[in-house]
Design a protein around this motif. Structure first.
Motif, PDB file in Angstrom:
ATOM      1  N   CYS A  95       0.803  -1.225   0.000  1.00 24.50           N
ATOM      2  CA  CYS A  95       0.000   0.000   0.000  1.00 24.50           C
ATOM      3  C   CYS A  95       0.834   1.273   0.000  1.00 24.50           C
ATOM      4  O   CYS A  95       0.277   2.373   0.020  1.00 24.50           O
ATOM      5  CB  CYS A  95      -0.989  -0.006   1.161  1.00 24.50           C
ATOM      6  SG  CYS A  95      -0.247  -0.075   2.793  1.00 24.50           S
ATOM      7  N   ILE A  96       2.166   1.172  -0.050  1.00 26.08           N
ATOM      8  CA  ILE A  96       2.996   2.379  -0.113  1.00 26.08           C
ATOM      9  C   ILE A  96       2.849   2.969  -1.517  1.00 26.08           C
ATOM     10  O   ILE A  96       3.067   2.292  -2.519  1.00 26.08           O
ATOM     11  CB  ILE A  96       4.466   2.084   0.216  1.00 26.08           C
ATOM     12  CG1 ILE A  96       4.591   1.643   1.678  1.00 26.08           C
ATOM     13  CG2 ILE A  96       5.336   3.321  -0.042  1.00 26.08           C
ATOM     14  CD1 ILE A  96       5.995   1.236   2.101  1.00 26.08           C
ATOM     15  N   CYS A  97       2.471   4.245  -1.570  1.00 20.06           N
ATOM     16  CA  CYS A  97       2.244   4.883  -2.870  1.00 20.06           C
ATOM     17  C   CYS A  97       3.264   5.982  -3.163  1.00 20.06           C
ATOM     18  O   CYS A  97       3.391   6.399  -4.308  1.00 20.06           O
ATOM     19  CB  CYS A  97       0.821   5.439  -2.951  1.00 20.06           C
ATOM     20  SG  CYS A  97       0.436   6.640  -1.669  1.00 20.06           S
ATOM     21  N   PHE A  98       3.977   6.459  -2.146  1.00 19.45           N
ATOM     22  CA  PHE A  98       4.971   7.504  -2.363  1.00 19.45           C
ATOM     23  C   PHE A  98       5.942   7.516  -1.191  1.00 19.45           C
ATOM     24  O   PHE A  98       5.523   7.354  -0.045  1.00 19.45           O
ATOM     25  CB  PHE A  98       4.308   8.883  -2.486  1.00 19.45           C
ATOM     26  CG  PHE A  98       5.275   9.998  -2.751  1.00 19.45           C
ATOM     27  CD1 PHE A  98       5.795  10.195  -4.011  1.00 19.45           C
ATOM     28  CD2 PHE A  98       5.675  10.841  -1.720  1.00 19.45           C
ATOM     29  CE1 PHE A  98       6.703  11.225  -4.255  1.00 19.45           C
ATOM     30  CE2 PHE A  98       6.579  11.869  -1.954  1.00 19.45           C
ATOM     31  CZ  PHE A  98       7.091  12.061  -3.227  1.00 19.45           C
ATOM     32  N   GLU A  99       7.223   7.698  -1.506  1.00 20.45           N
ATOM     33  CA  GLU A  99       8.252   7.792  -0.474  1.00 20.45           C
ATOM     34  C   GLU A  99       9.058   9.072  -0.669  1.00 20.45           C
ATOM     35  O   GLU A  99       9.326   9.455  -1.800  1.00 20.45           O
ATOM     36  CB  GLU A  99       9.216   6.607  -0.567  1.00 20.45           C
ATOM     37  CG  GLU A  99       8.590   5.262  -0.333  1.00 20.45           C
ATOM     38  CD  GLU A  99       9.599   4.147  -0.484  1.00 20.45           C
ATOM     39  OE1 GLU A  99      10.667   4.208   0.176  1.00 20.45           O
ATOM     40  OE2 GLU A  99       9.326   3.224  -1.269  1.00 20.45           O
ATOM     41  N   ASN A 100       9.416   9.698   0.443  1.00 20.00           N
ATOM     42  CA  ASN A 100      10.335  10.820   0.406  1.00 20.00           C
ATOM     43  C   ASN A 100      11.422  10.512   1.427  1.00 20.00           C
ATOM     44  O   ASN A 100      11.330  10.893   2.593  1.00 20.00           O
ATOM     45  CB  ASN A 100       9.633  12.136   0.736  1.00 20.00           C
ATOM     46  CG  ASN A 100      10.533  13.328   0.539  1.00 20.00           C
ATOM     47  OD1 ASN A 100      11.742  13.242   0.762  1.00 20.00           O
ATOM     48  ND2 ASN A 100       9.959  14.445   0.128  1.00 20.00           N
ATOM     49  N   MET A 103      13.108  13.320   3.412  1.00 20.31           N
ATOM     50  CA  MET A 103      12.339  13.847   4.545  1.00 20.31           C
ATOM     51  C   MET A 103      12.080  12.777   5.601  1.00 20.31           C
ATOM     52  O   MET A 103      11.592  13.081   6.685  1.00 20.31           O
ATOM     53  CB  MET A 103      11.002  14.413   4.058  1.00 20.31           C
ATOM     54  CG  MET A 103      11.141  15.678   3.248  1.00 20.31           C
ATOM     55  SD  MET A 103       9.550  16.345   2.722  1.00 20.31           S
ATOM     56  CE  MET A 103       8.852  16.874   4.279  1.00 20.31           C
ATOM     57  N   GLY A 104      12.353  11.508   5.279  1.00 20.48           N
ATOM     58  CA  GLY A 104      12.131  10.427   6.232  1.00 20.48           C
ATOM     59  C   GLY A 104      10.667  10.103   6.435  1.00 20.48           C
ATOM     60  O   GLY A 104      10.250   9.766   7.542  1.00 20.48           O
ATOM     61  N   ILE A 105       9.878  10.173   5.346  1.00 20.32           N
ATOM     62  CA  ILE A 105       8.445   9.894   5.424  1.00 20.32           C
ATOM     63  C   ILE A 105       8.029   9.036   4.230  1.00 20.32           C
ATOM     64  O   ILE A 105       8.771   8.908   3.255  1.00 20.32           O
ATOM     65  CB  ILE A 105       7.601  11.189   5.417  1.00 20.32           C
ATOM     66  CG1 ILE A 105       7.798  11.957   4.103  1.00 20.32           C
ATOM     67  CG2 ILE A 105       7.926  12.056   6.630  1.00 20.32           C
ATOM     68  CD1 ILE A 105       6.857  13.127   3.914  1.00 20.32           C
ATOM     69  N   TYR A 106       6.838   8.466   4.333  1.00 19.41           N
ATOM     70  CA  TYR A 106       6.231   7.800   3.190  1.00 19.41           C
ATOM     71  C   TYR A 106       4.722   7.903   3.322  1.00 19.41           C
ATOM     72  O   TYR A 106       4.201   8.307   4.357  1.00 19.41           O
ATOM     73  CB  TYR A 106       6.685   6.335   3.061  1.00 19.41           C
ATOM     74  CG  TYR A 106       6.236   5.420   4.177  1.00 19.41           C
ATOM     75  CD1 TYR A 106       5.060   4.679   4.062  1.00 19.41           C
ATOM     76  CD2 TYR A 106       6.997   5.262   5.331  1.00 19.41           C
ATOM     77  CE1 TYR A 106       4.651   3.825   5.080  1.00 19.41           C
ATOM     78  CE2 TYR A 106       6.606   4.412   6.336  1.00 19.41           C
ATOM     79  CZ  TYR A 106       5.433   3.693   6.205  1.00 19.41           C
ATOM     80  OH  TYR A 106       5.027   2.845   7.217  1.00 19.41           O
ATOM     81  N   PHE A 107       4.035   7.567   2.236  1.00 21.80           N
ATOM     82  CA  PHE A 107       2.576   7.614   2.206  1.00 21.80           C
ATOM     83  C   PHE A 107       2.037   6.240   1.825  1.00 21.80           C
ATOM     84  O   PHE A 107       2.639   5.532   1.019  1.00 21.80           O
ATOM     85  CB  PHE A 107       2.087   8.622   1.156  1.00 21.80           C
ATOM     86  CG  PHE A 107       2.361  10.052   1.505  1.00 21.80           C
ATOM     87  CD1 PHE A 107       1.346  10.857   2.013  1.00 21.80           C
ATOM     88  CD2 PHE A 107       3.618  10.602   1.318  1.00 21.80           C
ATOM     89  CE1 PHE A 107       1.583  12.187   2.326  1.00 21.80           C
ATOM     90  CE2 PHE A 107       3.861  11.928   1.623  1.00 21.80           C
ATOM     91  CZ  PHE A 107       2.846  12.724   2.131  1.00 21.80           C
ATOM     92  N   ILE A 108       0.890   5.896   2.406  1.00 19.43           N
ATOM     93  CA  ILE A 108       0.162   4.708   1.981  1.00 19.43           C
ATOM     94  C   ILE A 108      -1.162   5.171   1.374  1.00 19.43           C
ATOM     95  O   ILE A 108      -1.650   6.254   1.692  1.00 19.43           O
ATOM     96  CB  ILE A 108      -0.080   3.715   3.144  1.00 19.43           C
ATOM     97  CG1 ILE A 108      -0.911   4.347   4.268  1.00 19.43           C
ATOM     98  CG2 ILE A 108       1.251   3.196   3.686  1.00 19.43           C
ATOM     99  CD1 ILE A 108      -1.292   3.382   5.396  1.00 19.43           C
ATOM    100  N   GLU A 117      -0.050   9.879   5.337  1.00 15.58           N
ATOM    101  CA  GLU A 117       1.376  10.069   5.556  1.00 15.58           C
ATOM    102  C   GLU A 117       1.792   9.369   6.838  1.00 15.58           C
ATOM    103  O   GLU A 117       1.109   9.472   7.865  1.00 15.58           O
ATOM    104  CB  GLU A 117       1.680  11.566   5.668  1.00 15.58           C
ATOM    105  CG  GLU A 117       3.142  11.885   5.879  1.00 15.58           C
ATOM    106  CD  GLU A 117       3.395  13.381   5.973  1.00 15.58           C
ATOM    107  OE1 GLU A 117       4.554  13.762   6.182  1.00 15.58           O
ATOM    108  OE2 GLU A 117       2.421  14.179   5.843  1.00 15.58           O
ATOM    109  N   ILE A 118       2.922   8.676   6.775  1.00 16.44           N
ATOM    110  CA  ILE A 118       3.477   8.005   7.949  1.00 16.44           C
ATOM    111  C   ILE A 118       4.782   8.694   8.315  1.00 16.44           C
ATOM    112  O   ILE A 118       5.692   8.825   7.503  1.00 16.44           O
ATOM    113  CB  ILE A 118       3.721   6.502   7.677  1.00 16.44           C
ATOM    114  CG1 ILE A 118       2.450   5.823   7.131  1.00 16.44           C
ATOM    115  CG2 ILE A 118       4.228   5.814   8.938  1.00 16.44           C
ATOM    116  CD1 ILE A 118       1.238   5.871   8.052  1.00 16.44           C
ATOM    117  N   LEU A 119       4.840   9.159   9.577  1.00 19.47           N
ATOM    118  CA  LEU A 119       5.991   9.900  10.096  1.00 19.47           C
ATOM    119  C   LEU A 119       6.595   9.166  11.282  1.00 19.47           C
ATOM    120  O   LEU A 119       5.849   8.541  12.064  1.00 19.47           O
ATOM    121  CB  LEU A 119       5.544  11.273  10.616  1.00 19.47           C
ATOM    122  CG  LEU A 119       4.830  12.192   9.659  1.00 19.47           C
ATOM    123  CD1 LEU A 119       3.873  13.101  10.409  1.00 19.47           C
ATOM    124  CD2 LEU A 119       5.863  13.002   8.942  1.00 19.47           C
TER     125      LEU A 119
END
Length: 123
Positions: A95-100, A103-108, A117-119
């Protein structure tokens, strides 16, 4: 005058699929439900068991097409203690759709393609 956060709303096509996703992916649990008398809508509030903020999922009986999320530039954000473990879990779920990584984050993405956003938890 002081305003405080209460909830955010996402409209969903398949309520059961969305409830299953949010519980599995983020551990969110149903805290309240509103069923319309005529069956035209169901609203379910999900909580994290820690904060008072809820995610409101709204299902509309007569809505049959995917919701137009525009450029999907809005999102929820949740923080997690074990960021690396959460990342691996969400990677396994697919389910991960984007990673940065900078910045040390990702989105599902949820079943309706809303982004979360997951922080890493601030220490």
């Amino acid at each position: 005058m002081k305003f405080t956060f209460c909830h955010n709303n996402f409209n969903v096509l398949n309520l059961e699929k969305s409830l299953e996703f949010y519980e599995k992916a983020l551990g969110l649990k149903e805290v309240r439900r509103i069923n319309s008398e005529d069956g035209s809508f169901v609203i379910v509030y999900l909580g994290d068991g820690v904060t008072s903020h809820n995610l409101e999922l709204t299902w509309l009986r007569d809505w049959e097409r995917p919701y137009n999320l525009g450029d999907n530039e809005f999102h929820l954000a949740l923080e997690v203690e074990d960021f690396d473990k959460a990342y691996e879990f969400h990677k396994e779920m697919g389910c991960i759709c984007f990673e940065n990584k900078a910045m040390g984050i990702y989105f599902i993405a949820d079943p309706d393609n809303y982004w979360v956003e997951i922080l890493p938890k601030k220490k």
